[in-house]
Design an enzyme around this catalytic site. Structure first.
Site, PDB file in Angstrom:
ATOM      1  N   GLN A  64      -4.838  -1.708   9.443  1.00 16.81           N
ATOM      2  CA  GLN A  64      -4.701  -3.048   8.867  1.00 16.81           C
ATOM      3  C   GLN A  64      -5.278  -4.105   9.816  1.00 16.81           C
ATOM      4  OE1 GLN A  64      -3.319  -3.666   5.686  1.00 16.81           O
ATOM      5  NE2 GLN A  64      -4.173  -5.689   6.061  1.00 16.81           N
ATOM      6  N   LYS A 105       0.838  -1.203   0.000  1.00 20.05           N
ATOM      7  CA  LYS A 105       0.000   0.000   0.000  1.00 20.05           C
ATOM      8  C   LYS A 105       0.875   1.256   0.000  1.00 20.05           C
ATOM      9  CE  LYS A 105      -3.780  -2.577   2.003  1.00 20.05           C
ATOM     10  NZ  LYS A 105      -4.527  -3.036   3.181  1.00 20.05           N
ATOM     11  N   ASP A 124     -11.221   2.328   3.617  1.00 15.08           N
ATOM     12  CA  ASP A 124     -11.545   0.908   3.473  1.00 15.08           C
ATOM     13  C   ASP A 124     -13.058   0.702   3.361  1.00 15.08           C
ATOM     14  OD1 ASP A 124      -9.368  -0.799   3.281  1.00 15.08           O
ATOM     15  OD2 ASP A 124      -8.988  -0.832   5.445  1.00 15.08           O
TER      16      ASP A 124
END
Ligand code: NAP
Length: 249
Positions: free
Chosen positions: A66, A22, A89
């Site tokens: 994460q 990422k 997200d």
């Protein structure tokens, strides 16, 4: 400039690979990124304090925590703490609800990546039998919703589904998000189907592989995504899209 804050707690090797990819993608497209690598012992309160700080910083347009988090931290509490406008997200319940009604700022990255692959391949789900195997909040459920928004006739399968093969054989578009190597075999796939493999598993030799028996299925279907190199890179691309979008909100 868009800015992405990536939080990683603990030292899960798979999470480390995802976070590195990422950050690399941000560098490639000129998005500012910063990593917050916290030790496994970090308390929920410490993590919440960091998220509050990032929520308040102007140069941070997107915040990504994460998953999975260590067991002593509630993922639900953490996801709820992220400002929905920085939730790149799209896991915050506000964003999940917006997706449900079709009026959203962000789409969850993996299902959005699948839709982009389908669209760019000239495939239209409209009126087609779409079958999603898996009903997780991260992949299966939002994937089904996006296929529905695209006017597909959608069926969701899961571990309690009876006669799975009969259902998957009806699919014009089959999305596998199970998390089991070689789960989808040729006898489960209709001739000429489009097969999308979301799975990311390790086989006995430790090699990355999807949920679909690629070699067995590839000659039977009209289109198929490989693992690695299919949905995974699309997920990162959609994260970049969401981060740029967040900067404009
Ligand atoms: P998950 O939360 O473990 O969900 C798996 C789903 O598969 C569940 O809904 C489960 O049903 C269903 N399932 C399990 N065994 C089954 C069976 N025998 N028959 C039918 N359905 C079955 O996993 P996830 O987070 O959705 O992830 C799925 C896969 O995608 C994993 O390999 C993950 O690593 C990968 N992934 C890839 C990306 C990417 O960027 N490419 C992103 C996210 C995830 P129940 O609900 O009944 O238990």
């Amino acid at each position: 400039m868009p800015g992405l804050a990536v939080i990683i707690v603990g030292d899960d090797p798979a999470s480390r690979v995802y976070v590195n990819n990422k950050k690399k993608a941000c560098a490639e497209i000129g998005v500012y990124s910063e990593e917050h690598a916290l030790p496994h012992e970090t308390t929920e309160e410490e993590l919440l304090a960091l998220i509050r700080e990032l929520n308040g910083r102007k140069e941070i347009s997107g915040i990504l925590c994460q998953l999975p988090l260590p067991k002593h931290i509630s993922e639900e509490t953490i996801l709820l703490a992220i400002d929905p406008k920085k939730d790149v997200d799209a896991f915050h319940p506000v964003n999940v609800g917006k997706i449900m009604i079709g009026d959203y700022d962000f789409l969850p990255c993996t299902p959005a990546g699948v839709m982009e692959l389908i669209k760019e391949s000239g495939i239209d789900p409209k009126g087609k039998e779409c079958v999603v195997i898996g009903r997780s909040n991260i992949v299966g459920k939002p994937q089904a919703m996006l296929l529905l928004h695209a006017h597909g006739t959608v069926t969701i399968c899961h571990s309690k589904t009876e006669n799975l093969k009969e259902v998957t054989k009806r699919a014009d578009i089959l999305v596998a998000a199970v998390g089991k190597a070689n789960f989808v075999t040729a006898d489960m796939v209709k001739e000429g189907a489009v097969v999308i493999d979301v799975g990311m598993n390790r086989n006995a030799e430790g090699k990355l592989c999807g949920d679909v028996d690629f070699e067995g299925v590839k000659d039977k279907c009209a289109a198929i995504t490989p693992v690695p190199g299919g949905v995974g890179p699309m997920t990162i691309a959609m994260l970049m899209k969401n981060t740029v979008k967040a900067a404009l909100l």
